[in-house]
Structures are given as structure tokens and as C-alpha cells.
Motif scaffolding. Sequence first.
Motif, PDB file in Angstrom:
ATOM      1  N   SER A  53      32.477  28.542  34.798  1.00  0.00           N
ATOM      2  CA  SER A  53      31.585  29.693  34.961  1.00  0.00           C
ATOM      3  C   SER A  53      30.154  29.350  34.566  1.00  0.00           C
ATOM      4  CB  SER A  53      32.084  30.881  34.142  1.00  0.00           C
ATOM      5  OG  SER A  53      31.850  30.674  32.766  1.00  0.00           O
ATOM      6  N   TYR A 105      23.374  30.216  39.135  1.00  0.00           N
ATOM      7  CA  TYR A 105      24.810  30.004  39.360  1.00  0.00           C
ATOM      8  C   TYR A 105      25.172  30.527  40.751  1.00  0.00           C
ATOM      9  CZ  TYR A 105      29.799  29.794  38.504  1.00  0.00           C
ATOM     10  OH  TYR A 105      31.134  29.481  38.573  1.00  0.00           O
ATOM     11  N   ARG A 153      29.925  23.964  43.883  1.00  0.00           N
ATOM     12  CA  ARG A 153      30.577  23.203  42.820  1.00  0.00           C
ATOM     13  C   ARG A 153      31.782  22.437  43.361  1.00  0.00           C
ATOM     14  NH1 ARG A 153      33.239  25.806  39.172  1.00  0.00           N
ATOM     15  NH2 ARG A 153      33.350  27.768  40.301  1.00  0.00           N
ATOM     16  N   TYR A 154      32.071  22.554  44.659  1.00  0.00           N
ATOM     17  CA  TYR A 154      33.251  21.889  45.194  1.00  0.00           C
ATOM     18  C   TYR A 154      33.097  20.373  45.079  1.00  0.00           C
ATOM     19  CZ  TYR A 154      37.353  20.981  48.008  1.00  0.00           C
ATOM     20  OH  TYR A 154      38.585  20.557  48.434  1.00  0.00           O
ATOM     21  N   PRO A 198      31.724  27.560  51.989  1.00  0.00           N
ATOM     22  CA  PRO A 198      32.951  28.373  52.055  1.00  0.00           C
ATOM     23  C   PRO A 198      34.088  27.814  51.203  1.00  0.00           C
ATOM     24  CG  PRO A 198      32.545  27.233  54.144  1.00  0.00           C
ATOM     25  CD  PRO A 198      31.346  26.987  53.292  1.00  0.00           C
ATOM     26  N   ALA A 199      33.963  26.566  50.741  1.00  0.00           N
ATOM     27  CA  ALA A 199      35.028  25.979  49.914  1.00  0.00           C
ATOM     28  C   ALA A 199      34.886  26.350  48.441  1.00  0.00           C
ATOM     29  CB  ALA A 199      35.034  24.463  50.065  1.00  0.00           C
ATOM     30  N   ASP A 200      33.792  27.017  48.094  1.00  0.00           N
ATOM     31  CA  ASP A 200      33.565  27.424  46.708  1.00  0.00           C
ATOM     32  C   ASP A 200      33.408  28.942  46.688  1.00  0.00           C
ATOM     33  OD1 ASP A 200      32.599  28.055  44.203  1.00  0.00           O
ATOM     34  OD2 ASP A 200      30.901  26.672  44.257  1.00  0.00           O
ATOM     35  N   ALA A 201      34.396  29.629  46.095  1.00  0.00           N
ATOM     36  CA  ALA A 201      34.377  31.097  46.106  1.00  0.00           C
ATOM     37  C   ALA A 201      33.227  31.657  45.279  1.00  0.00           C
ATOM     38  CB  ALA A 201      35.712  31.641  45.582  1.00  0.00           C
ATOM     39  N   THR A 202      32.636  30.838  44.413  1.00  0.00           N
ATOM     40  CA  THR A 202      31.510  31.320  43.616  1.00  0.00           C
ATOM     41  C   THR A 202      30.169  30.922  44.233  1.00  0.00           C
ATOM     42  OG1 THR A 202      31.498  29.362  42.174  1.00  0.00           O
ATOM     43  CG2 THR A 202      32.863  31.223  41.485  1.00  0.00           C
ATOM     44  N   SER A 203      30.229  30.266  45.393  1.00  0.00           N
ATOM     45  CA  SER A 203      28.985  29.928  46.093  1.00  0.00           C
ATOM     46  C   SER A 203      28.463  31.187  46.775  1.00  0.00           C
ATOM     47  CB  SER A 203      29.274  28.827  47.127  1.00  0.00           C
ATOM     48  OG  SER A 203      28.267  28.783  48.101  1.00  0.00           O
ATOM     49  N   SER A 204      27.233  31.557  46.455  1.00  0.00           N
ATOM     50  CA  SER A 204      26.700  32.803  46.988  1.00  0.00           C
ATOM     51  C   SER A 204      26.461  32.690  48.491  1.00  0.00           C
ATOM     52  CB  SER A 204      25.391  33.157  46.293  1.00  0.00           C
ATOM     53  OG  SER A 204      24.820  34.266  46.932  1.00  0.00           O
ATOM     54  N   ARG A 205      26.798  33.775  49.191  1.00  0.00           N
ATOM     55  CA  ARG A 205      26.597  33.753  50.650  1.00  0.00           C
ATOM     56  C   ARG A 205      25.213  34.271  51.034  1.00  0.00           C
ATOM     57  NH1 ARG A 205      31.619  36.926  50.533  1.00  0.00           N
ATOM     58  NH2 ARG A 205      31.328  36.374  48.365  1.00  0.00           N
ATOM     59  N   ARG A 206      24.407  34.635  50.018  1.00  0.00           N
ATOM     60  CA  ARG A 206      23.082  35.154  50.373  1.00  0.00           C
ATOM     61  C   ARG A 206      22.221  34.041  51.000  1.00  0.00           C
ATOM     62  NH1 ARG A 206      18.753  36.567  46.637  1.00  0.00           N
ATOM     63  NH2 ARG A 206      20.033  38.269  45.892  1.00  0.00           N
TER      64      ARG A 206
END
Lengths: 490, 99, 489
Positions: A209, A195, A200-201, A235-243
Motif C-alpha cells: 500500500s 500512489y 507496481r506489476y 490493467p494488471a495492477d488493480a491499484t493503478s489509477s485509470r485516470r
Amino acid sequence: MNSLGLSATDLATAVKNREVTAAETVAVSIGRIAELEGKVHALLTPLYDRALARASEIDRKIGKGEDAGPLAGVPVVVKDNLCMKGIRTTCGSRILENWHPPYDATVIRLLEEAGAVIIGKANMDEFAMGSSTENSAFFPTNNPWDLERVPGGSSGGSAAAVACGYAPLALGSDTGGFIRQPAAFCGVYGLKPTYGLVSRYGLVAFASSLDQVGPFARSVDDLALALDVLSTPDPADATSSRRCRPGYRACLGREDLKGLRVGVVKEFEAYPVQTEIREALGRVEGILRGAGAEFLPVSLPTTIEAGLPCYYILAPAEASSNLARYDGVRWGLSVEAEHLVDLYMKTRGEGFGAEVKRRILTGTYVLSSGYYDAYYLVAQKARTQISREFTEAFRNVDLLLMPTTPTLPFRQGENSEDPIQMYLSDVFTLPVNLASLPALSLNAGKSPGGLPVGVQFVGPRWGEETLLGAAEAVERVLGKPAAAFGGEWV
Amino acid sequence: MAVSKEEVRHIALLARLHVEEEETQSLQRHLNGILEHFGRLKSLDLENVDPFAREDLDVTPWREDTVVPWDGREGALSQAPRREGDYFRVPRILENEDE
Amino acid sequence: MKQPGSAVIGLEIHVQLATASKLFCACSTDYIGAVPNTNVCPVCLGQPGSLPVINARVVEYAVRTALALGARVGHFTRFHRKNYFYPDLPKAYQISQYDLPLAEGGSLPIGEGKERRAIPITRLHLEEDAGKLVHSAADGRLGHSEYSLVDYNRGGVPLMEIVSEPEIATPAEAREYVARLRQLVRYLGVSDGDMEKGSLRVDANVSLRREDGSLGTKVEVKNMNSLRALERALEYEIGRQAEVIATGEQVRQETRHWDDGNGVTCGMRGKEEAHDYRYFPDPDLPPLILPSGFVEEQLRLMPEMPWVLKERFCTDWGLSLEDASVLTEWPGLARYMEGCVRCGANPLRAANWIRTETLRVLNERKIPIEKFPVSPEDFTALLAKVEKGDLSTTLAKKVFDLMVSEGMPLPAAIGRLGANSGKLEGPALIAIIERIMERETGTIEEIRSGKDPKGKKRGFLCGQVMREARGQADPGEVAKMIGEILDNQ
Ligand SMILES: [Mg+2]
Ligand SMILES: [Zn+2]
């Protein structure tokens, strides 16, 4: 040259080297669809003209010596819950029958920027609610290996399209096993990423979730390539991991699996699973052992007990909220009505199918005043507990080997009478979504009756590399999955 | 049965979902089936478990306060079932005609 | 104030934050006068598949406000979905904060001196605004409308909801509470606080104490678009409830709308559906966690609070409470005043001039102080000329008007009026002086007999000459010449 049997990786190379044009590749794809679609019904909306136009663009680019991307000219099928600007996107529902989204999903943009050519939108269970693609409001998709049986769901159209050779790659979405189960039923690879790995945008939400977009393919190499393209932080998906993501394809090619610790879940052993699947698990275990892996028992007591009931509270709860926006005001079906509440009730009453209604009502109930604590909150706690149990298990093992499904593809209509019976087919897949883990379903041969048999690897969060590596070791022994309806495969 | 027919009707109204009288019973049966199945969780000890501990998530990212205009407005309005010029139109909001 | 029949008022205030873009998307918040449905995107239209991402400045503004109110800022908070169907809410849920708001506690001071008290704050949280409905009926009202039109330009604009404890006792107190809060958000620069434009919206919960001291049924009053409307609405509603109780009936729990034209509150017609918002944490938004040092940084950026500034104007410069109140009402005005004093203006004279002249101009032209054309430097220089007697007050006002209307700098305005000091001199000036000396023989007599120890009478003579000269003489020169005449005879 016939591009039909080529992997995405080889196809893109051939297109870039001008051994075949993107236009020819797309034409071959269209030919294959024309040949088989009457039997399989995998696509809701073919996009031939758009695909041919895109292909010419790519050929022009290559002609000018520009880089056309790692998926240059590769035909791809996408599930119909991914938004494409100006292209009908139905989610398999009457309520969105004529909806043309005004924007592109991030994964669609990534695919097209990588040079992929989207040739069609795949059938699915309405709003991804179902495990058989029988819940599509339009028509069911047939399993390419046995047209009487279901291809699995909800990404059944995508899985069937790859199994038939419409395209070497397809996108699906996995909320409770909806990539892995159809991959197993159709005899192809399917990967549900961690996840947050894939944006998911623009994926029409079922349960926010739990939803994750992932690829279907006929080779491990292609899965890795697709993941390389799809796993860009968004950056348009707050649940997209930035790692940072590793180059998945670059990680492939390890000779052995020495030091790899594979877990087998004790509680799942006791679960009734069809013999062919048990045998396939044994085959895969043998191959992994042969490559140097060691096997260890692990225990997930809460998961086996609580996974299913927990999922069937949480997913409907989120869905009831996510699906409230289909009200006949801004898009989609809208029924003539006297006044506003009438408009809402009628539009939603007529626009949603039975399964969707069941879930909306369940979700509304468990969130409603007086029931939230008893159902939603308890289910969330169980989810935390399940997630911890997996984390604990992954202290001792690198991945888990599990059945993808308890049964082989079932007959159409077989489970539709009793929805709860149908839910049981998700028992091995949905805990993975609850714990936000990555999992890969792979084909491990055929049943004596000719049906594909799948098993899955489950990894710790961000463990996609390990899953791909193990799948590659199996592929080396068992070969790439065969094609439905034959055809020339490389 | 735990959930009554009356409750099913109330929930359907809350969800703004018209259900036919015939459907009510099967929905009631389904809902009770799910809730009964959920009863299994009663045996778990979840006393001190945080319901919202999502280990998988980063903290929410922040974006900068800059305006980026969108060019898809016409595409969005064109999907409106009852468009009126620049607006989305909805039927009478109140149920009774007289005030 | 706990006697039976006394009112108990709690206020819920929605403040639109003055960010450039919306709370969860990059659309402009500048919706007033915009073509309908132009400041929109997939996110604020609730298009299937779209996702929210929070605007950093919203968090900064809300935290600054919370700090100014002395509230406890939550370092770990989250957003919930508040589910309900309405056409102005495109996702059919509002993203709002619920069990973990951005801040809790704190208070806002109202009243002066001994009367001063702090109204406690319950919570401060963030949420998105809804779109706007235009009703088809000729009177623009919902009830008569066959259909309505929806504009989502306002949808998703950031709101900060500030909820007070129900500890406001009178409509006048409520009014002051709102006025102080409005002043505060303006000082912090987080909102324009304009009630008429709807950037600051007040909902009031009103109940009356029962015989046993317990709280009566709570009625929510909405739709008050000015401070005056708020006060009137509350007065009306308290009276209405008292009447209901006096006739032995029960006050109904309901939401009532203030009808400003008729001066009454009206209940919504028909049955009110019991709300069941089915709040749950928004799975699209991970928890909002303030990074370490964030709150400290916001503290550093805080301006002086208006109530502190007001006190300082009184104690440091000796201004009356009333002057100080007026001058600190708007942060820009207070800055202007401070600017003048910094340039050397006499605080009392500056306060007087700003209150009478500057505010008159701002009112007439309907402009904020930031657009006022006379700089504090020029303004101070003008006042200095009056002080020194270089310009009569009358003439100075004319110069001032010219500086305002023509945007002229001070010397140019003086030049235009021909009021350059020293312009009237020589025989013409001597003639005026002689004329005055002839007229004021009594005064001259008194001066010469030593009855003018403080020089007041001399000053009077000079003033008379300046007046006759219409301010166009050099007052120094006049004083010198008068002195020579007086001393030489
Ligand atoms: Mg609110
Ligand atoms: Zn927007």
C-alpha cells in the motif's frame, strides 16, 4: 560526439538523428561503469551483452526509418526489485540470489517499448528495507561524493548510478522515502509519484500500500520524460489509477510561478535539522519567491507525531505477508531439510538478513491474534488521519517545501547499531507514502564539505505537474546537478 | 518488557523463521522498542476514524472472463529448487516418520 | 429437537464457479486431466511482484447465487489475506473475504409440504482455491509419504464459500441441504456442482447438545465426496460423539477425515497447531464496489428456482411430487420436459417416458440431457403416435432405441422398423381381422347387444388386431373395417 553528459531527452534526439548510435551510447555508459564501479559498487548485475544487443536492435530500427521511441538508445539502470524475464533479480537478498523471474515488470516493458536500454540492475537494501544500502546481502554501495558515506537507501544503487553518470535515468522504488532520500544523498533528482500513477506489476513487494516506482534523473526535463513513459495505466495492477495523465513534459516551460502557494509545515520547523539543509531550504524559498510564489504556514500535528510509529507498524505488517512466499519451494534459496516446517524455518532463517527478520517478526506480531486491534488497526486509523490532514493542508497550498532528510549523508556503520535511530532519518519522507502523495527531491547545492544537500516538494495527489514546475524554476537558477567524479556534462 | 522471549519464539514459529537463541534477545529488544515508540499514538483521538478509508484508491477494476495462456511455464519450473518433471517437489510434510 | 444428545450440524460448502478463467488471473480453470503446472501464470504461481485483478464473471455468479438464496448482497465488500504456510498455497496467503463478505443471511428451503423448512445461511463469500498435492506414498496418503509434489493448476480457481447456520438436525437433512444447493448452482449455471470431481466440497461441523441444552464441543468433518458419504460420515460421527460422551469423556475439538472405505472418521494425528491467520485487508485489491444497477441486472438474468418449478410441474400438469422432483433435479431435464409439453406432449405420458426411458439412456451412456440425441419435438411426435395408437408401446420403444442409438429422426426410425402405419393392408389385414373376429365372438356379441356404450370393447378389438399386425396397420383403417363388420351384420 561524447554522449556521457547528455540528458536522456537530448540523447534520444541525438540517437534518432543519427548523430550517435545507440551502440556507441551504451559503450560510453559501459566505459563509465568500468571506470567507477570499483569505487562505488552501485550495480548488482551489469547487463552489458544484453544492452549491446538491444542497442543494435534500436540502431537497426532507426536505420529502417522506424520510430524508436522517446527514450531511443537511452541507457537506464533499474533497481534490483524490478522483475526482468530471465535476468537475475535479487532484491538485495540471499534468498533470491539466483532467482531469474519468468516475466517482465510492466515498467520494464514500458521502458523498453520506449527504446530505453537497460544496462544494469542496481544495488539496494534487502527487500528495500533500509535507508543506507548497507542492508544489501551482497555489498554496500558507497556515496559517490564521499566513499566513506552511504548513498542512502533503499534505492542507493540507482541514485549513485545516476550521480556517477552510468546512465541519465534510473528507476527506484519508494516505500518510505527510498527514492527521495538517496536522491538527496547523491545529489540528483528523485520523484516518488502519487500512489497508483505508476504500475507496481513486477515490482517485488515490500509494503504494497506504500510502494511506488519512480525515476532518478539529472534534469527536471528527464524526470518529466520518464514519468510520461512510466505513468501508463496498467490493467494488471488493480491499484493503478485509470485516470488520464497529462503529458508531463509538455507541461514544463512555465516562465514564472505567479499564484503558486507554497506551504511550510510549522511542526517540521521545530524538528532538529542540520544547518546546511536549513540553509538550502532558505535558498529554495528565495528562488520560489523570486519567481512569484507566496509562502504560507500549514499545520500537520498528527503527521509529525504519528507518521513514524504508524509507518513502522504498517510497513512490516504488509511485509510479513508479502515475504511469506519465500519458502524454498518454488524459487530462490532452499536449504536441505528433513521435513516441510524444517525447510521453511531453515530457508527463511538463512536466507533473510537481520533487518528483514526484524520487520517480518514485527509485522507478524502486530497482525497476530490479540494484537491486531491494538497495533495494526490503530496504525491504520492514524494513517487515515494523516491522509486527511494533508488533504486539509492542500486546500490552502499547492505544494509543501520540506527537508528530504534531517541530516546530510551519514557515515557507513554510523546508524547500523541502532535500527530505530536509522528509522528517524525517514521522518520527513514516509508521511508522504502514508498519504499516497507525490514528492520530488531535488539537489539544492553542496555543503561546505562537498556533500549534496537535498530538499523536497510534496504535492497533493496527482500534483506531479506542480512539483515539476517548481523544480524547474529552481533548476533555472541553480543549474542542473553536477556529476560525481567530474566528467564532461552538458 | 512488554513482549517476552517466549512470545518472540512463538512469533518466529508463526512466521516460519528460524532464529538463533542469541538473536532472540536483540529481536525482543527491537520489538519492544518499536512498540514503545508506537505508544505515542495513544495520545491521539482516533475514536471515530475509519481505519480503511483510502481516499487515493479507485474501486477495484474488473477484468473480463477470458483465458489468456502464458508461455513462461518452463521459466517458472526451471527456478524450482526441487523440480520433479512437471511438478514442484517438497520434502515430507509431516514431522514424525511413523504414523 | 433441542433435547440433550440431539445433533447440531452446520455446513461450510465450497463451490467452484464455472468461469473460463481463474479468480485473479487469466489462466484456464479447466484443470482436470491437464498436464501439471500448465494452467499457470505469475499471478497464480504467486511469483514475486505479481498482482491480482478480479474476474467480473465471478462477481456475477456469486451475486446471482446470493440472490437465489435471498441473502443480503453487500455493495461494498473487500478481500482479506488469510496467512498460513502450506505448499499448495504459493503466496503463503489465501485471498478471501472476511469481515465484509459478498453476501450475508438468506436461506435454502428443504423438505416438502408440511415438512418444508428453510435452513438459514450465515454468509457467502469469495476466495481462491489452492493447488493440489500428490503424495509419494503408494497409497497416495500424506502420512506415509517421503515427499510430495505440487501442481498449481487448480490454484486460483474461484470458490464461493457458503456457510449455513448450525441448524441442521440430522444427516438426512444435511444430505438434502447439499442436494438442494447443488441443484441450485446447476440451475443458476454457476457451477457443475460435482462432488466427486471436487467442484462442490462439504465440510461439516458436528456437535451434540449437552444435558443443559447447550452445544457440545464442535468437531469438523472433511473429505466427503458424495451425498451418501456425507450422510454416512455424519451418522458415524454423531454415533462416535455419543459414545465418547456415554463413557464420561470429553469430545475433543479437532478436524476429522472421513475414510469412506472403512466407514469411519479419523482424527489428524499429533498436535494441532492453533491457527492464527493474521487476516488483514489485501492492499493489492481496492474495495469491491458493485455499480448501481448491477444487482438488478443479475436479478433479471435469474432463472426460475428449482423449487418453484417443481411446484409448477405438480399444480399445472398434475404430476406426482416424485415425478416433479426427478424431472426438476437437473435444469436441463426440466427444460427438456417443458420443451415436450410445449410441443404438445401429454405431461403425464411425457413424464413417465422421460423417467423410464430417457433417464435409463442417460444413465447407461453416462451423458447429460444436453447430449441426449432425441429432440423434444421428435420425442413428442413419438408419444403422439403411441397415444393415437399408431404405434404400440413395444414398437415405440424400439423406435425410440433406434433414434437414440443411430441418432435417427422419427420417420426414418419408423421406416427402418418397417413400422410405417398402413403398411399392412388389403387381404392380409382382412385375414387378421377375420381371425380375431372368429376368436372374440363373445365380445362381438356383447357389442351388438349394446353393452359397449363407451366403445371400450371396440377399442379392445382394434388393439387385438393391431397387436396381431405388430403395429404395422393403420389403426384408423382397422377401426373402420371392424366397425363395418360389426354394423353390417
Ligand atoms: Mg474457505
Ligand atoms: Zn494464473
